[in-house]
Design a protein around this motif. Sequence first.
Motif, PDB file in Angstrom:
ATOM      1  N   VAL A 143      27.875 -16.165  32.619  1.00 15.34           N
ATOM      2  CA  VAL A 143      29.781 -16.199  32.134  1.00 15.34           C
ATOM      3  C   VAL A 143      29.446 -15.221  30.693  1.00 15.34           C
ATOM      4  N   GLN A 144      30.458 -14.213  30.629  1.00 17.96           N
ATOM      5  CA  GLN A 144      30.354 -13.447  29.261  1.00 17.96           C
ATOM      6  C   GLN A 144      31.648 -14.067  28.655  1.00 17.96           C
ATOM      7  N   VAL A 145      31.421 -14.389  27.264  1.00 15.16           N
ATOM      8  CA  VAL A 145      32.456 -15.033  26.563  1.00 15.16           C
ATOM      9  C   VAL A 145      33.092 -13.906  25.788  1.00 15.16           C
ATOM     10  N   SER A 146      34.507 -13.950  25.768  1.00 15.07           N
ATOM     11  CA  SER A 146      35.081 -12.949  25.364  1.00 15.07           C
ATOM     12  C   SER A 146      35.024 -12.956  23.752  1.00 15.07           C
ATOM     13  N   ALA A 147      35.092 -11.554  23.157  1.00 15.30           N
ATOM     14  CA  ALA A 147      34.844 -11.328  21.651  1.00 15.30           C
ATOM     15  C   ALA A 147      35.968 -12.101  20.693  1.00 15.30           C
ATOM     16  N   ASP A 148      36.926 -12.458  21.466  1.00 16.50           N
ATOM     17  CA  ASP A 148      37.938 -13.105  20.351  1.00 16.50           C
ATOM     18  C   ASP A 148      38.038 -14.604  20.685  1.00 16.50           C
ATOM     19  N   SER A 149      37.027 -15.188  21.711  1.00 17.43           N
ATOM     20  CA  SER A 149      36.920 -16.864  21.642  1.00 17.43           C
ATOM     21  C   SER A 149      36.264 -17.565  20.660  1.00 17.43           C
ATOM     22  N   LYS A 150      37.252 -18.348  20.249  1.00 15.95           N
ATOM     23  CA  LYS A 150      36.564 -19.328  19.170  1.00 15.95           C
ATOM     24  C   LYS A 150      36.169 -20.516  19.542  1.00 15.95           C
ATOM     25  N   ASN A 151      35.978 -20.957  21.051  1.00 13.70           N
ATOM     26  CA  ASN A 151      35.900 -21.849  21.783  1.00 13.70           C
ATOM     27  C   ASN A 151      34.566 -22.309  21.996  1.00 13.70           C
ATOM     28  N   LEU A 152      34.143 -23.704  21.734  1.00  9.32           N
ATOM     29  CA  LEU A 152      32.742 -24.050  22.265  1.00  9.32           C
ATOM     30  C   LEU A 152      32.534 -23.874  23.606  1.00  9.32           C
ATOM     31  N   GLN A 153      31.376 -23.614  24.317  1.00 10.60           N
ATOM     32  CA  GLN A 153      31.006 -23.439  25.535  1.00 10.60           C
ATOM     33  C   GLN A 153      29.830 -24.360  25.896  1.00 10.60           C
ATOM     34  N   ILE A 154      29.926 -25.264  26.984  1.00  8.63           N
ATOM     35  CA  ILE A 154      28.836 -26.093  27.350  1.00  8.63           C
ATOM     36  C   ILE A 154      28.592 -25.688  28.704  1.00  8.63           C
ATOM     37  N   PHE A 155      27.391 -25.709  29.054  1.00 13.69           N
ATOM     38  CA  PHE A 155      26.898 -25.486  30.341  1.00 13.69           C
ATOM     39  C   PHE A 155      25.934 -26.765  30.946  1.00 13.69           C
ATOM     40  N   LYS A 156      26.324 -27.665  31.536  1.00 10.12           N
ATOM     41  CA  LYS A 156      25.913 -28.891  31.967  1.00 10.12           C
ATOM     42  C   LYS A 156      24.401 -28.895  32.802  1.00 10.12           C
ATOM     43  N   ASN A 157      23.533 -29.504  32.422  1.00  9.96           N
ATOM     44  CA  ASN A 157      22.331 -29.810  33.630  1.00  9.96           C
ATOM     45  C   ASN A 157      21.719 -28.416  34.194  1.00  9.96           C
ATOM     46  N   VAL A 158      21.684 -27.405  33.190  1.00 12.77           N
ATOM     47  CA  VAL A 158      21.201 -26.092  33.529  1.00 12.77           C
ATOM     48  C   VAL A 158      19.600 -26.103  34.185  1.00 12.77           C
ATOM     49  N   PRO A 159      19.019 -26.872  33.696  1.00 13.95           N
ATOM     50  CA  PRO A 159      17.487 -26.966  34.494  1.00 13.95           C
ATOM     51  C   PRO A 159      17.677 -27.240  36.027  1.00 13.95           C
ATOM     52  N   SER A 160      18.800 -27.928  36.539  1.00 13.33           N
ATOM     53  CA  SER A 160      18.865 -28.187  37.809  1.00 13.33           C
ATOM     54  C   SER A 160      19.732 -27.311  38.570  1.00 13.33           C
ATOM     55  N   MET A 161      20.056 -26.204  37.939  1.00 17.00           N
ATOM     56  CA  MET A 161      20.964 -25.106  38.763  1.00 17.00           C
ATOM     57  C   MET A 161      20.054 -24.341  39.463  1.00 17.00           C
ATOM     58  N   SER A 162      20.606 -23.681  40.429  1.00 18.11           N
ATOM     59  CA  SER A 162      19.946 -22.787  41.309  1.00 18.11           C
ATOM     60  C   SER A 162      19.618 -21.482  40.644  1.00 18.11           C
ATOM     61  N   ILE A 163      18.450 -21.036  40.677  1.00 20.07           N
ATOM     62  CA  ILE A 163      17.816 -19.837  40.079  1.00 20.07           C
ATOM     63  C   ILE A 163      17.336 -18.591  40.977  1.00 20.07           C
ATOM     64  N   ALA A 164      18.159 -17.536  40.901  1.00 19.74           N
ATOM     65  CA  ALA A 164      18.030 -16.445  41.723  1.00 19.74           C
ATOM     66  C   ALA A 164      16.445 -15.715  41.860  1.00 19.74           C
ATOM     67  N   SER A 165      15.842 -15.331  42.582  1.00 22.37           N
ATOM     68  CA  SER A 165      14.523 -14.801  42.857  1.00 22.37           C
ATOM     69  C   SER A 165      14.671 -13.322  42.026  1.00 22.37           C
ATOM     70  N   MET A 166      13.554 -13.136  41.116  1.00 24.38           N
ATOM     71  CA  MET A 166      13.426 -11.699  40.480  1.00 24.38           C
ATOM     72  C   MET A 166      13.184 -10.702  41.602  1.00 24.38           C
ATOM     73  N   ASN A 167      12.926 -11.195  42.690  1.00 21.64           N
ATOM     74  CA  ASN A 167      12.600 -10.144  43.763  1.00 21.64           C
ATOM     75  C   ASN A 167      11.364  -9.150  43.591  1.00 21.64           C
ATOM     76  N   GLU A 168      10.307  -9.846  42.985  1.00 24.21           N
ATOM     77  CA  GLU A 168       9.129  -9.150  42.871  1.00 24.21           C
ATOM     78  C   GLU A 168       8.337  -9.503  43.808  1.00 24.21           C
ATOM     79  N   PRO A 169       7.911  -8.565  44.706  1.00 27.53           N
ATOM     80  CA  PRO A 169       7.064  -8.842  45.872  1.00 27.53           C
ATOM     81  C   PRO A 169       5.494  -9.756  45.372  1.00 27.53           C
ATOM     82  N   GLY A 170       5.534 -10.929  46.072  1.00 28.71           N
ATOM     83  CA  GLY A 170       4.316 -11.681  45.959  1.00 28.71           C
ATOM     84  C   GLY A 170       4.221 -12.402  44.471  1.00 28.71           C
ATOM     85  N   VAL A 171       5.407 -12.455  43.975  1.00 27.31           N
ATOM     86  CA  VAL A 171       5.589 -13.196  42.619  1.00 27.31           C
ATOM     87  C   VAL A 171       6.714 -14.104  42.979  1.00 27.31           C
ATOM     88  N   ASN A 172       6.300 -15.240  42.340  1.00 29.58           N
ATOM     89  CA  ASN A 172       7.290 -16.475  42.560  1.00 29.58           C
ATOM     90  C   ASN A 172       7.959 -16.691  41.113  1.00 29.58           C
TER      91      ASN A 172
END
Length: 143
Positions: free
Chosen positions: A24-53
């Motif tokens: 998420v890109q936060v707009s330049a004029d935003s003054k609002n706190l942002q929270i992203f809950k439980n990030v370590p358990s979210m889905s993480i995309a592969s970097m698509n490097e062959p043979g690299v996990n």
Amino acid sequence: MMKLKLVTLLCLCVSSTFVFSHGVQVSADSKNLQIFKNVPSMSIASMNEPGVNAYFEDIVASSSPSSPIACGIFKIEKGNPLVYTYDYDDSKIILDGHIYFSDGTQKVKGEVGDVLFFPKGSTITFSTDDEGLAFACGQRKLF
């Protein structure tokens, strides 16, 4: 599914954000706190490097054109090492497991709570004999 719920929640709660395919890109004029809950358990995309996990997912970024900052989550599992050359300053905080980092001169084992800094222009080799998870924050735009 977790990522979809997170983005949907952010869209409903924060009217000043713009949703991208990664993070998420936060707009330049935003003054609002942002929270992203439980990030370590979210889905993480592969970097698509062959043979690299290796996986990476942007979470949030500023919209500042002169000094952007983007933060995300990085995971690596046992397998071939990932070699990455930075075109921006970056840092990582180890959240779980451990990750080996090498700049060609030194090799260090990053463990939970350790903070590592990678200057622009550095080439870093990432590896692990198990798995590691890190929070990443760099002076860059969203990937």
